[in-house]
Design a protein around this motif. Sequence first.
Motif, PDB file in Angstrom:
ATOM      1  N   SER A 144       0.824  -1.204   0.000  1.00 35.87           N
ATOM      2  CA  SER A 144       0.000   0.000   0.000  1.00 35.87           C
ATOM      3  C   SER A 144       0.862   1.258   0.000  1.00 35.87           C
ATOM      4  O   SER A 144       0.560   2.227  -0.706  1.00 35.87           O
ATOM      5  CB  SER A 144      -0.936  -0.003   1.199  1.00 35.87           C
ATOM      6  OG  SER A 144      -0.184  -0.124   2.396  1.00 35.87           O
ATOM      7  N   VAL A 145       1.936   1.249   0.767  1.00 32.25           N
ATOM      8  CA  VAL A 145       2.838   2.405   0.806  1.00 32.25           C
ATOM      9  C   VAL A 145       3.483   2.597  -0.565  1.00 32.25           C
ATOM     10  O   VAL A 145       3.581   3.726  -1.062  1.00 32.25           O
ATOM     11  CB  VAL A 145       3.906   2.218   1.901  1.00 32.25           C
ATOM     12  CG1 VAL A 145       4.950   3.317   1.854  1.00 32.25           C
ATOM     13  CG2 VAL A 145       3.250   2.174   3.275  1.00 32.25           C
ATOM     14  N   THR A 146       3.897   1.497  -1.188  1.00 33.56           N
ATOM     15  CA  THR A 146       4.491   1.578  -2.521  1.00 33.56           C
ATOM     16  C   THR A 146       3.479   2.125  -3.526  1.00 33.56           C
ATOM     17  O   THR A 146       3.823   2.972  -4.354  1.00 33.56           O
ATOM     18  CB  THR A 146       4.985   0.190  -2.974  1.00 33.56           C
ATOM     19  OG1 THR A 146       5.903  -0.307  -2.020  1.00 33.56           O
ATOM     20  CG2 THR A 146       5.648   0.265  -4.330  1.00 33.56           C
ATOM     21  N   GLY A 147       2.240   1.643  -3.452  1.00 29.75           N
ATOM     22  CA  GLY A 147       1.193   2.153  -4.343  1.00 29.75           C
ATOM     23  C   GLY A 147       0.967   3.643  -4.169  1.00 29.75           C
ATOM     24  O   GLY A 147       0.812   4.379  -5.147  1.00 29.75           O
ATOM     25  N   LEU A 148       0.967   4.105  -2.912  1.00 27.64           N
ATOM     26  CA  LEU A 148       0.784   5.539  -2.655  1.00 27.64           C
ATOM     27  C   LEU A 148       1.976   6.346  -3.160  1.00 27.64           C
ATOM     28  O   LEU A 148       1.802   7.446  -3.710  1.00 27.64           O
ATOM     29  CB  LEU A 148       0.554   5.776  -1.166  1.00 27.64           C
ATOM     30  CG  LEU A 148      -0.761   5.237  -0.612  1.00 27.64           C
ATOM     31  CD1 LEU A 148      -0.813   5.421   0.904  1.00 27.64           C
ATOM     32  CD2 LEU A 148      -1.954   5.912  -1.275  1.00 27.64           C
ATOM     33  N   VAL A 160       3.924   5.506  -5.661  1.00 27.75           N
ATOM     34  CA  VAL A 160       3.832   5.511  -7.128  1.00 27.75           C
ATOM     35  C   VAL A 160       2.794   6.538  -7.581  1.00 27.75           C
ATOM     36  O   VAL A 160       3.023   7.285  -8.542  1.00 27.75           O
ATOM     37  CB  VAL A 160       3.513   4.100  -7.661  1.00 27.75           C
ATOM     38  CG1 VAL A 160       3.129   4.137  -9.134  1.00 27.75           C
ATOM     39  CG2 VAL A 160       4.700   3.185  -7.455  1.00 27.75           C
ATOM     40  N   LEU A 161       1.655   6.586  -6.902  1.00 23.66           N
ATOM     41  CA  LEU A 161       0.640   7.589  -7.250  1.00 23.66           C
ATOM     42  C   LEU A 161       1.192   9.003  -7.120  1.00 23.66           C
ATOM     43  O   LEU A 161       0.984   9.851  -7.990  1.00 23.66           O
ATOM     44  CB  LEU A 161      -0.593   7.434  -6.350  1.00 23.66           C
ATOM     45  CG  LEU A 161      -1.564   6.332  -6.716  1.00 23.66           C
ATOM     46  CD1 LEU A 161      -2.638   6.208  -5.641  1.00 23.66           C
ATOM     47  CD2 LEU A 161      -2.204   6.590  -8.055  1.00 23.66           C
ATOM     48  N   GLY A 162       1.905   9.255  -6.036  1.00 24.26           N
ATOM     49  CA  GLY A 162       2.511  10.573  -5.848  1.00 24.26           C
ATOM     50  C   GLY A 162       3.524  10.902  -6.929  1.00 24.26           C
ATOM     51  O   GLY A 162       3.573  12.030  -7.434  1.00 24.26           O
ATOM     52  N   LYS A 222      -2.231  10.470 -21.584  1.00 24.63           N
ATOM     53  CA  LYS A 222      -2.772   9.167 -21.973  1.00 24.63           C
ATOM     54  C   LYS A 222      -2.103   8.034 -21.198  1.00 24.63           C
ATOM     55  O   LYS A 222      -2.732   7.031 -20.892  1.00 24.63           O
ATOM     56  CB  LYS A 222      -2.672   8.950 -23.479  1.00 24.63           C
ATOM     57  CG  LYS A 222      -1.307   8.648 -24.031  1.00 24.63           C
ATOM     58  CD  LYS A 222      -1.386   8.400 -25.537  1.00 24.63           C
ATOM     59  CE  LYS A 222      -0.089   7.885 -26.101  1.00 24.63           C
ATOM     60  NZ  LYS A 222      -0.199   7.591 -27.516  1.00 24.63           N
ATOM     61  N   TYR A 223      -0.831   8.190 -20.852  1.00 24.58           N
ATOM     62  CA  TYR A 223      -0.152   7.172 -20.055  1.00 24.58           C
ATOM     63  C   TYR A 223      -0.438   7.363 -18.569  1.00 24.58           C
ATOM     64  O   TYR A 223      -0.549   6.395 -17.830  1.00 24.58           O
ATOM     65  CB  TYR A 223       1.354   7.206 -20.302  1.00 24.58           C
ATOM     66  CG  TYR A 223       1.718   6.928 -21.735  1.00 24.58           C
ATOM     67  CD1 TYR A 223       1.386   5.718 -22.331  1.00 24.58           C
ATOM     68  CD2 TYR A 223       2.371   7.864 -22.509  1.00 24.58           C
ATOM     69  CE1 TYR A 223       1.715   5.449 -23.646  1.00 24.58           C
ATOM     70  CE2 TYR A 223       2.698   7.605 -23.824  1.00 24.58           C
ATOM     71  CZ  TYR A 223       2.370   6.407 -24.384  1.00 24.58           C
ATOM     72  OH  TYR A 223       2.681   6.153 -25.683  1.00 24.58           O
ATOM     73  N   ALA A 224      -0.548   8.596 -18.151  1.00 25.44           N
ATOM     74  CA  ALA A 224      -0.793   8.873 -16.736  1.00 25.44           C
ATOM     75  C   ALA A 224      -2.138   8.307 -16.297  1.00 25.44           C
ATOM     76  O   ALA A 224      -2.260   7.808 -15.176  1.00 25.44           O
ATOM     77  CB  ALA A 224      -0.740  10.371 -16.478  1.00 25.44           C
ATOM     78  N   ALA A 225      -3.141   8.363 -17.149  1.00 23.60           N
ATOM     79  CA  ALA A 225      -4.456   7.842 -16.785  1.00 23.60           C
ATOM     80  C   ALA A 225      -4.384   6.348 -16.495  1.00 23.60           C
ATOM     81  O   ALA A 225      -4.957   5.872 -15.503  1.00 23.60           O
ATOM     82  CB  ALA A 225      -5.458   8.121 -17.910  1.00 23.60           C
ATOM     83  N   ILE A 226      -3.644   5.616 -17.295  1.00 25.86           N
ATOM     84  CA  ILE A 226      -3.493   4.176 -17.076  1.00 25.86           C
ATOM     85  C   ILE A 226      -2.765   3.913 -15.766  1.00 25.86           C
ATOM     86  O   ILE A 226      -3.204   3.099 -14.946  1.00 25.86           O
ATOM     87  CB  ILE A 226      -2.732   3.529 -18.259  1.00 25.86           C
ATOM     88  CG1 ILE A 226      -3.565   3.638 -19.533  1.00 25.86           C
ATOM     89  CG2 ILE A 226      -2.384   2.079 -17.957  1.00 25.86           C
ATOM     90  CD1 ILE A 226      -2.802   3.279 -20.792  1.00 25.86           C
ATOM     91  N   ALA A 278      -4.879   4.743 -12.718  1.00 25.43           N
ATOM     92  CA  ALA A 278      -5.895   3.708 -12.488  1.00 25.43           C
ATOM     93  C   ALA A 278      -5.270   2.484 -11.821  1.00 25.43           C
ATOM     94  O   ALA A 278      -5.837   1.929 -10.866  1.00 25.43           O
ATOM     95  CB  ALA A 278      -6.552   3.322 -13.810  1.00 25.43           C
ATOM     96  N   ILE A 279      -4.109   2.083 -12.288  1.00 26.16           N
ATOM     97  CA  ILE A 279      -3.422   0.946 -11.677  1.00 26.16           C
ATOM     98  C   ILE A 279      -3.060   1.256 -10.227  1.00 26.16           C
ATOM     99  O   ILE A 279      -3.262   0.437  -9.323  1.00 26.16           O
ATOM    100  CB  ILE A 279      -2.173   0.566 -12.494  1.00 26.16           C
ATOM    101  CG1 ILE A 279      -2.600   0.003 -13.841  1.00 26.16           C
ATOM    102  CG2 ILE A 279      -1.296  -0.425 -11.741  1.00 26.16           C
ATOM    103  CD1 ILE A 279      -1.471  -0.139 -14.831  1.00 26.16           C
ATOM    104  N   GLY A 280      -2.539   2.436  -9.996  1.00 18.44           N
ATOM    105  CA  GLY A 280      -2.183   2.832  -8.632  1.00 18.44           C
ATOM    106  C   GLY A 280      -3.381   2.888  -7.704  1.00 18.44           C
ATOM    107  O   GLY A 280      -3.297   2.502  -6.533  1.00 18.44           O
ATOM    108  N   LEU A 281      -4.517   3.355  -8.221  1.00 20.77           N
ATOM    109  CA  LEU A 281      -5.722   3.429  -7.404  1.00 20.77           C
ATOM    110  C   LEU A 281      -6.278   2.042  -7.083  1.00 20.77           C
ATOM    111  O   LEU A 281      -6.988   1.872  -6.092  1.00 20.77           O
ATOM    112  CB  LEU A 281      -6.785   4.275  -8.106  1.00 20.77           C
ATOM    113  CG  LEU A 281      -6.482   5.771  -8.153  1.00 20.77           C
ATOM    114  CD1 LEU A 281      -7.510   6.493  -9.031  1.00 20.77           C
ATOM    115  CD2 LEU A 281      -6.447   6.366  -6.764  1.00 20.77           C
ATOM    116  N   VAL A 282      -5.958   1.057  -7.893  1.00 22.07           N
ATOM    117  CA  VAL A 282      -6.385  -0.322  -7.606  1.00 22.07           C
ATOM    118  C   VAL A 282      -5.390  -0.993  -6.656  1.00 22.07           C
ATOM    119  O   VAL A 282      -5.788  -1.689  -5.719  1.00 22.07           O
ATOM    120  CB  VAL A 282      -6.519  -1.124  -8.921  1.00 22.07           C
ATOM    121  CG1 VAL A 282      -6.692  -2.599  -8.637  1.00 22.07           C
ATOM    122  CG2 VAL A 282      -7.689  -0.593  -9.729  1.00 22.07           C
TER     123      VAL A 282
END
Length: 129
Positions: free
Chosen positions: A3-7, A9-11, A25-29, A32-36
């Motif tokens: 979860s920390v890694t996902g957060l 990556v989102l940042g 176009k790449y950021a949206a993908i 979405a992956i980070g939010l999952v």
Amino acid sequence: MTSVTGLLVLGYILELLRRQQLREKYAAIWLAIGLVVAPLGFMPHVLDPVARALGIASGVSLVLFVGFVLVLLVSLHLSWETSRLEAETRTLAEDVALIRAHLVQQGGYPSTSLRTEESGAAIEAQVKP
């Protein structure tokens, strides 16, 4: 840890967007992956029933498999994008060489400068198969 890694990556994705170093176009993908992925790190057993229904031992194995498939798809897409850009670059180099040759024929382009000869030779080398 996931979860920390996902957060993180989102940042990082948001920071790349802010600096305009990542196209939307790449950021949206990736967003979405980070939010999952980020919530799955907080609740790792959420996918266990889905994994069992698919015949996979655990939710973690399912995430690993989906991640592997995602990496393969991203790699395939980047290979396609690279091939497309190489073809486009070749076409543009050929167009520039033709325009330059036409201008030299018409006398509207200085063909005697060293810089022109060097860049023309470089373009000719790129254009030749």
